[in-house]
Scaffold this motif. Structure first.
Motif, PDB file in Angstrom:
ATOM      1  N   SER A  95       1.801   6.658  -2.887  1.00 25.95           N
ATOM      2  CA  SER A  95       0.452   5.196  -3.156  1.00 25.95           C
ATOM      3  C   SER A  95       1.202   4.502  -2.186  1.00 25.95           C
ATOM      4  O   SER A  95       0.279   4.711  -1.270  1.00 25.95           O
ATOM      5  CB  SER A  95       1.283   4.582  -4.298  1.00 25.95           C
ATOM      6  OG  SER A  95       1.149   5.280  -5.606  1.00 25.95           O
TER       7      SER A  95
ATOM      8  N   ALA B  56      -3.854   7.092  -4.311  1.00 27.69           N
ATOM      9  CA  ALA B  56      -3.940   5.616  -3.637  1.00 27.69           C
ATOM     10  C   ALA B  56      -5.181   5.857  -2.913  1.00 27.69           C
ATOM     11  O   ALA B  56      -4.642   5.320  -1.683  1.00 27.69           O
ATOM     12  CB  ALA B  56      -2.826   4.899  -3.166  1.00 27.69           C
TER      13      ALA B  56
ATOM     14  N   CYS C 189      -6.872  -4.014  -3.584  1.00 26.88           N
ATOM     15  CA  CYS C 189      -7.418  -2.575  -4.086  1.00 26.88           C
ATOM     16  C   CYS C 189      -6.290  -2.165  -4.628  1.00 26.88           C
ATOM     17  O   CYS C 189      -5.392  -2.123  -3.409  1.00 26.88           O
ATOM     18  CB  CYS C 189      -7.988  -1.547  -3.267  1.00 26.88           C
ATOM     19  SG  CYS C 189     -10.365  -2.317  -2.523  1.00 26.88           S
TER      20      CYS C 189
ATOM     21  N   ALA D  67      -4.073   1.091  -6.781  1.00 26.65           N
ATOM     22  CA  ALA D  67      -4.031   2.222  -7.035  1.00 26.65           C
ATOM     23  C   ALA D  67      -2.468   2.855  -6.715  1.00 26.65           C
ATOM     24  O   ALA D  67      -1.977   2.856  -5.815  1.00 26.65           O
ATOM     25  CB  ALA D  67      -5.549   3.089  -6.734  1.00 26.65           C
TER      26      ALA D  67
ATOM     27  N   SER E 234     -13.089   4.940  -9.218  1.00 25.58           N
ATOM     28  CA  SER E 234     -12.360   5.299  -8.449  1.00 25.58           C
ATOM     29  C   SER E 234     -13.048   6.009  -6.715  1.00 25.58           C
ATOM     30  O   SER E 234     -13.594   6.224  -6.859  1.00 25.58           O
ATOM     31  CB  SER E 234     -12.186   6.084  -8.827  1.00 25.58           C
ATOM     32  OG  SER E 234     -11.781   7.674  -8.800  1.00 25.58           O
TER      33      SER E 234
ATOM     34  N   ASP F  91      -3.714   0.472 -14.208  1.00 24.47           N
ATOM     35  CA  ASP F  91      -3.638  -0.376 -13.349  1.00 24.47           C
ATOM     36  C   ASP F  91      -3.466  -1.684 -13.859  1.00 24.47           C
ATOM     37  O   ASP F  91      -2.691  -2.787 -12.664  1.00 24.47           O
ATOM     38  CB  ASP F  91      -4.039  -0.410 -11.931  1.00 24.47           C
ATOM     39  CG  ASP F  91      -3.867   1.796 -11.059  1.00 24.47           C
ATOM     40  OD1 ASP F  91      -3.182   2.121 -11.540  1.00 24.47           O
ATOM     41  OD2 ASP F  91      -5.232   1.559 -10.792  1.00 24.47           O
TER      42      ASP F  91
ATOM     43  N   LEU G  83      -8.374   4.298  -3.062  1.00 29.85           N
ATOM     44  CA  LEU G  83      -9.298   3.802  -3.245  1.00 29.85           C
ATOM     45  C   LEU G  83      -9.599   2.429  -2.162  1.00 29.85           C
ATOM     46  O   LEU G  83     -10.219   2.340  -1.883  1.00 29.85           O
ATOM     47  CB  LEU G  83      -8.850   2.731  -4.764  1.00 29.85           C
ATOM     48  CG  LEU G  83      -9.401   0.991  -5.214  1.00 29.85           C
ATOM     49  CD1 LEU G  83     -11.776   2.825  -5.328  1.00 29.85           C
ATOM     50  CD2 LEU G  83      -9.658   1.033  -6.140  1.00 29.85           C
TER      51      LEU G  83
ATOM     52  N   MET H  86      -9.518  -1.663  -9.190  1.00 39.17           N
ATOM     53  CA  MET H  86      -8.192  -0.788  -9.213  1.00 39.17           C
ATOM     54  C   MET H  86      -8.658   0.258  -9.435  1.00 39.17           C
ATOM     55  O   MET H  86     -10.038   0.930  -9.832  1.00 39.17           O
ATOM     56  CB  MET H  86      -7.074  -1.634 -10.782  1.00 39.17           C
ATOM     57  CG  MET H  86      -8.025  -1.606 -12.216  1.00 39.17           C
ATOM     58  SD  MET H  86      -7.056  -3.134 -13.123  1.00 39.17           S
ATOM     59  CE  MET H  86      -7.508  -4.371 -12.611  1.00 39.17           C
ATOM     60  N   GLY H  87      -7.688   1.544  -9.562  1.00 31.97           N
ATOM     61  CA  GLY H  87      -8.695   2.686  -9.870  1.00 31.97           C
ATOM     62  C   GLY H  87      -8.622   3.037 -11.386  1.00 31.97           C
ATOM     63  O   GLY H  87      -9.406   4.196 -11.030  1.00 31.97           O
ATOM     64  N   SER H  88      -7.909   2.256 -12.392  1.00 32.67           N
ATOM     65  CA  SER H  88      -7.985   2.797 -13.517  1.00 32.67           C
ATOM     66  C   SER H  88      -7.188   1.894 -14.635  1.00 32.67           C
ATOM     67  O   SER H  88      -6.636   1.075 -14.001  1.00 32.67           O
ATOM     68  CB  SER H  88      -7.089   4.692 -13.616  1.00 32.67           C
ATOM     69  OG  SER H  88      -5.273   3.928 -13.452  1.00 32.67           O
TER      70      SER H  88
END
Length: 166
Positions: A97, A68, A62, A64, A37, A13, A70, A8-10
């Motif tokens: 996204s 989005a 993935c 994000a 990221s 999430d 990722l 996940m991007g952060s």
């Protein structure tokens, strides 16, 4: 043993992506979870993908939001299946996204599921189905879950029908 990488991007999430890991856990599929990221840690993301492949990862999921990228960044590093989960949020409630995840150039596919929590769950099921092609016991667990879902719907229908007769 084959397993799934859930990226996940952060950390924000995680409440959505937990739906994916819950499904994988219920189906007894091994997984790792990482925050990485496409924009802030691109080298670390690429290094993780290559390391994960060497250690037996067969599918990447993935999640994000916003830009989005990722899933696309991961797909650029591997020929293993990549499943993108667009995270809902931001001013466009996940539509940005979705488009960022699904619009990949030819030859670098990302299988994209629904926006948000339903998509995260479906990503878990899809990853299990992919692994189940080579693992008959896993395929049977997925089939049993599908059958249980159908039985839940039948039970709910019976309940509604009974309430109409009362």
């Amino acid at each position: 043993m084959a397993w799934v990488a859930v990226l996940m991007g952060s950390e924000s999430d995680w409440p959505v992506m937990r739906g994916c890991t819950d499904v994988l856990g219920d189906l007894e599929v091994g997984f790792e979870v990482r925050v990485t990221s496409a924009h802030r840690t691109p080298e670390a993301t690429a290094e993780y993908v290559h390391s994960a492949e060497e250690r037996g990862c067969r599918v990447f999921v993935c999640g994000a939001g916003l830009a989005a990228h990722l899933a696309g960044a991961v797909a650029a590093q591997t020929t293993h299946p990549v499943i993108g989960v667009p995270i809902d949020g931001g001013p466009f409630t996940g539509q940005d996204s979705l488009l960022s995840t699904v619009m990949m150039p030819g030859g670098v596919p990302v299988a994209t599921v629904a926006v948000g929590k339903a998509g995260a769950k479906n990503a878990g099921y899809l990853a299990a189905q992919i692994l189940g092609v080579a693992d008959s016991a896993l395929a049977e667990r997925v089939a049993a879950e599908r059958k249980a879902g159908a039985e839940r719907v039948a039970t709910q229908n019976a309940s509604v029908q009974a309430s109409l007769e009362a």
